[in-house]
Write a protein that holds these residues in place. Structure first.
Motif, PDB file in Angstrom:
ATOM      1  N   TYR A 163      44.834  49.080  37.809  1.00  0.00           N
ATOM      2  CA  TYR A 163      45.506  50.014  36.900  1.00  0.00           C
ATOM      3  C   TYR A 163      44.512  50.566  35.878  1.00  0.00           C
ATOM      4  CZ  TYR A 163      48.850  51.788  33.471  1.00  0.00           C
ATOM      5  OH  TYR A 163      49.545  52.589  32.597  1.00  0.00           O
ATOM      6  N   LYS A 168      51.817  47.873  33.651  1.00  0.00           N
ATOM      7  CA  LYS A 168      50.382  48.153  33.662  1.00  0.00           C
ATOM      8  C   LYS A 168      49.685  47.557  34.893  1.00  0.00           C
ATOM      9  CE  LYS A 168      49.865  48.782  28.691  1.00  0.00           C
ATOM     10  NZ  LYS A 168      50.440  50.091  28.754  1.00  0.00           N
ATOM     11  N   VAL A 169      50.272  47.864  36.063  1.00  0.00           N
ATOM     12  CA  VAL A 169      49.687  47.460  37.336  1.00  0.00           C
ATOM     13  C   VAL A 169      49.667  48.658  38.283  1.00  0.00           C
ATOM     14  CG1 VAL A 169      50.340  45.018  37.186  1.00  0.00           C
ATOM     15  CG2 VAL A 169      51.884  46.625  38.285  1.00  0.00           C
ATOM     16  N   ILE A 197      48.450  39.710  40.804  1.00  0.00           N
ATOM     17  CA  ILE A 197      48.789  40.480  39.606  1.00  0.00           C
ATOM     18  C   ILE A 197      47.519  40.840  38.829  1.00  0.00           C
ATOM     19  CG2 ILE A 197      49.966  40.379  37.365  1.00  0.00           C
ATOM     20  CD1 ILE A 197      51.828  40.883  39.721  1.00  0.00           C
ATOM     21  N   THR A 198      46.581  39.911  38.723  1.00  0.00           N
ATOM     22  CA  THR A 198      45.311  40.193  38.051  1.00  0.00           C
ATOM     23  C   THR A 198      44.576  41.333  38.740  1.00  0.00           C
ATOM     24  OG1 THR A 198      45.131  37.906  37.321  1.00  0.00           O
ATOM     25  CG2 THR A 198      43.100  39.200  37.337  1.00  0.00           C
ATOM     26  N   ASN A 234      44.612  46.049  48.563  1.00  0.00           N
ATOM     27  CA  ASN A 234      44.461  46.239  47.120  1.00  0.00           C
ATOM     28  C   ASN A 234      43.078  45.810  46.648  1.00  0.00           C
ATOM     29  OD1 ASN A 234      47.014  47.291  45.718  1.00  0.00           O
ATOM     30  ND2 ASN A 234      47.796  45.873  47.263  1.00  0.00           N
ATOM     31  N   CYS A 239      45.918  43.740  40.544  1.00  0.00           N
ATOM     32  CA  CYS A 239      46.662  44.983  40.303  1.00  0.00           C
ATOM     33  C   CYS A 239      46.502  45.482  38.869  1.00  0.00           C
ATOM     34  CB  CYS A 239      48.132  44.791  40.656  1.00  0.00           C
ATOM     35  SG  CYS A 239      48.414  44.581  42.423  1.00  0.00           S
ATOM     36  N   GLU A 240      46.390  44.573  37.910  1.00  0.00           N
ATOM     37  CA  GLU A 240      46.151  44.980  36.520  1.00  0.00           C
ATOM     38  C   GLU A 240      44.781  45.636  36.372  1.00  0.00           C
ATOM     39  OE1 GLU A 240      48.772  41.667  34.048  1.00  0.00           O
ATOM     40  OE2 GLU A 240      46.692  41.232  34.535  1.00  0.00           O
ATOM     41  N   GLU A 285      49.290  49.404  42.606  1.00  0.00           N
ATOM     42  CA  GLU A 285      49.176  48.797  43.927  1.00  0.00           C
ATOM     43  C   GLU A 285      49.337  49.846  45.016  1.00  0.00           C
ATOM     44  OE1 GLU A 285      52.062  45.893  45.087  1.00  0.00           O
ATOM     45  OE2 GLU A 285      53.737  47.088  44.398  1.00  0.00           O
TER      46      GLU A 285
END
Length: 151
Positions: free
Chosen positions: A25, A90-91, A18-19, A124, A21-22, A93
């Motif tokens: 973004y 707010k990601v 997730i980090t 990613n 992908c953030e 991928e």
């Protein structure tokens, strides 16, 4: 006694993913063309030309295509990535790469298509590296107002 090897499936670290992908973004917002269907932005990186094209805009998502328009070598395939930006989370991928089917979170290894166990994370992470290279040394006009004038 017999030794039994326990084979465990790959389990992705969700906070780490997730980090990543953030951060993708935030980097993508700086490189995006205007968010309207068909808008494009040309990028030159190491004498190779790329285009970021907006494929689809919805209320909470934007789909973009990153494709290579010039070849650096006959030995390397051209880059083609489909990326989805989720504005509510707010990601960003990668959802497709090189015209393949959707990328699964993990794969058993070995497999017939020779995907890596953590292929989704690796693709990613490549996108993050590509964005950083574009931002640091690519020839592209950047969007500095990533908050749409809110700040």
């Amino acid at each position: 006694m017999s030794d039994i090897a326990i084979v465990r499936d790959y389990v992705q670290s969700l906070p780490k993913y997730i980090t990543l992908c953030e951060r993708n973004y935030l980097r993508a917002l700086k490189l995006l063309p205007p968010e309207e269907h068909g808008a494009q932005r040309a990028i030159e990186l190491a004498n190779v030309h790329y285009v970021i094209e907006v494929q689809e805009c919805a209320k909470y998502t934007t789909d973009i295509i990153i494709r290579q328009t010039s070849s650096s070598s006959v030995f390397f395939p051209s880059l083609h990535l489909a990326v989805r930006l989720y504005h509510d989370a707010k990601v960003a991928e990668v959802i497709h790469h090189d015209y393949h089917q959707r990328i699964k979170p993990s794969y058993r290894y070995p497999n017939p298509n020779m995907h890596q166990k953590d292929e989704k994370y690796q693709i990613n992470a490549f996108l993050a590296d590509w964005f950083m290279a574009c931002l640091e040394s690519g020839k592209v006009p950047l969007n500095w107002d990533v908050n749409n004038g809110l700040v």
